[in-house]
Design a protein around this motif. Structure first.
Motif, PDB file in Angstrom:
ATOM      1  N   GLU A   9     -10.518   1.928   6.125  1.00  0.00           N
ATOM      2  CA  GLU A   9     -11.511   0.976   4.779  1.00  0.00           C
ATOM      3  C   GLU A   9     -10.439  -0.131   3.615  1.00  0.00           C
ATOM      4  OE1 GLU A   9     -14.770   1.040   3.901  1.00  0.00           O
ATOM      5  OE2 GLU A   9     -15.454   1.946   5.886  1.00  0.00           O
ATOM      6  N   ARG A  10      -8.790   0.565   4.503  1.00  0.00           N
ATOM      7  CA  ARG A  10      -7.623   0.181   3.628  1.00  0.00           C
ATOM      8  C   ARG A  10      -7.658  -1.344   4.153  1.00  0.00           C
ATOM      9  NH1 ARG A  10      -8.383   5.092   2.116  1.00  0.00           N
ATOM     10  NH2 ARG A  10      -7.141   6.166   1.850  1.00  0.00           N
ATOM     11  N   ASN A  11      -7.274  -2.139   3.124  1.00  0.00           N
ATOM     12  CA  ASN A  11      -7.094  -3.481   3.033  1.00  0.00           C
ATOM     13  C   ASN A  11      -5.835  -3.650   4.483  1.00  0.00           C
ATOM     14  OD1 ASN A  11      -8.581  -5.048   1.050  1.00  0.00           O
ATOM     15  ND2 ASN A  11      -7.155  -4.092  -0.320  1.00  0.00           N
ATOM     16  N   THR A  12      -4.997  -2.867   3.784  1.00  0.00           N
ATOM     17  CA  THR A  12      -4.136  -2.935   4.468  1.00  0.00           C
ATOM     18  C   THR A  12      -3.952  -2.499   6.216  1.00  0.00           C
ATOM     19  OG1 THR A  12      -2.291  -2.673   2.536  1.00  0.00           O
ATOM     20  CG2 THR A  12      -1.127  -1.730   5.239  1.00  0.00           C
ATOM     21  N   HIS A  13      -4.867  -1.909   6.246  1.00  0.00           N
ATOM     22  CA  HIS A  13      -5.156  -1.716   8.234  1.00  0.00           C
ATOM     23  C   HIS A  13      -5.409  -3.613   8.507  1.00  0.00           C
ATOM     24  CE1 HIS A  13      -8.045  -1.230  11.228  1.00  0.00           C
ATOM     25  NE2 HIS A  13      -7.068   0.205  11.578  1.00  0.00           N
ATOM     26  N   HIS A  71      -9.130   6.434  10.704  1.00  0.00           N
ATOM     27  CA  HIS A  71      -8.041   6.418  10.506  1.00  0.00           C
ATOM     28  C   HIS A  71      -7.375   5.437  11.746  1.00  0.00           C
ATOM     29  CE1 HIS A  71      -8.073   7.695   6.710  1.00  0.00           C
ATOM     30  NE2 HIS A  71      -6.480   7.901   7.296  1.00  0.00           N
ATOM     31  N   ILE A 131      -3.049   4.673   8.567  1.00  0.00           N
ATOM     32  CA  ILE A 131      -4.088   3.763   8.190  1.00  0.00           C
ATOM     33  C   ILE A 131      -5.573   4.402   7.747  1.00  0.00           C
ATOM     34  CG2 ILE A 131      -4.188   1.483   6.861  1.00  0.00           C
ATOM     35  CD1 ILE A 131      -1.558   1.268   7.608  1.00  0.00           C
ATOM     36  N   MET A 138       1.057  -1.027   0.342  1.00  0.00           N
ATOM     37  CA  MET A 138      -0.032  -0.345   0.095  1.00  0.00           C
ATOM     38  C   MET A 138       1.216   1.323  -0.122  1.00  0.00           C
ATOM     39  SD  MET A 138      -2.580   1.114   2.729  1.00  0.00           S
ATOM     40  CE  MET A 138      -2.038   2.934   3.549  1.00  0.00           C
ATOM     41  N   SER A 175      -1.384   2.593  -5.335  1.00  0.00           N
ATOM     42  CA  SER A 175      -2.489   3.259  -4.824  1.00  0.00           C
ATOM     43  C   SER A 175      -3.886   2.852  -5.412  1.00  0.00           C
ATOM     44  CB  SER A 175      -1.694   4.482  -5.019  1.00  0.00           C
ATOM     45  OG  SER A 175      -1.914   4.770  -6.665  1.00  0.00           O
ATOM     46  N   ASP A 197      -6.709  -0.284  -6.064  1.00  0.00           N
ATOM     47  CA  ASP A 197      -6.797  -1.167  -5.208  1.00  0.00           C
ATOM     48  C   ASP A 197      -7.058  -1.946  -6.071  1.00  0.00           C
ATOM     49  OD1 ASP A 197      -8.187  -0.995  -3.103  1.00  0.00           O
ATOM     50  OD2 ASP A 197     -10.619  -0.528  -3.724  1.00  0.00           O
TER      51      ASP A 197
END
Ligand code: FMN
Length: 158
Positions: free
Chosen positions: A58-62, A130, A55, A36, A88, A90
């Motif tokens: 909603e981010r996958n990385t989260h 976040h 982060i 990410m 950056s 999806d």
């Protein structure tokens, strides 16, 4: 001065704050690496070495960081814009950018990036949409090269 109704100006204000560009990497259950693009990172202290990354929930990385607890940070060089652009968006989970681009990848960090950190999570602070992840830096290294720059929502070189 503008107020909260003017989100566009707020974005433009932050666009003036010039940063480097990093990739936060996590290892998935299938052993592939997820990346990410991030500039919301901060060196909290050098001794002990502590980093903070911000982060969006909603981010996958989260959720990958929450689950795996360890992650890498690679600070990109000026010729690694394509990597920043790729991570950056999806990206399809499981698709391995590094295989099909024949990109060299260290254990968890991106080769030829100008600074590399391997981190282990020890604290999470949720702030609205976040999470601030605080982590120890357990291994680190750097290489020569110019940084990739993020200014006014565009990638630039020095
Ligand atoms: C220069 C740049 C910096 C970014 N920094 C962050 C950041 O610090 N935190 C964040 O949550 N998203 C950040 N993003 C957005 C993520 O890179 C983007 O939403 C990405 O698709 C998330 O991937 P994932 O959902 O697969 O983890 C940034 C995007 C760009 C272009």
């Amino acid at each position: 001065m503008k107020n909260l109704d003017d989100q566009l100006t707020l974005r433009e204000c932050w666009g003036r704050f010039t940063t480097g560009v990093s990739i936060i990497t996590t290892r998935l259950d299938n052993k592939k690496i997820h990346g990410m693009t991030a500039n919301g990172i901060l060196s909290v202290s050098l001794n002990p070495p502590i980093v903070l990354v911000s982060i969006g929930i909603e981010r996958n990385t989260h959720d990958f960081i929450k689950k795996k607890k360890s992650f890498g940070i690679s600070v990109l060089n000026s010729s690694q814009k394509e990597i920043a652009e790729y991570f950056s968006k999806d990206n399809i989970l499981g698709e391995n950018f590094f295989d099909y681009k024949e990109m060299p990848l260290g254990e968890l960090v991106i080769c030829k990036s100008i600074a590399q950190f391997e981190c282990n999570l020890f604290k999470e602070i949720k702030i609205f949409d976040h999470t601030l992840f605080l982590a120890t830096i357990d291994n680190f290294d750097f290489s020569e090269g110019d940084p990739l720059i993020w200014l006014d929502s565009k990638y630039k070189k020095i």
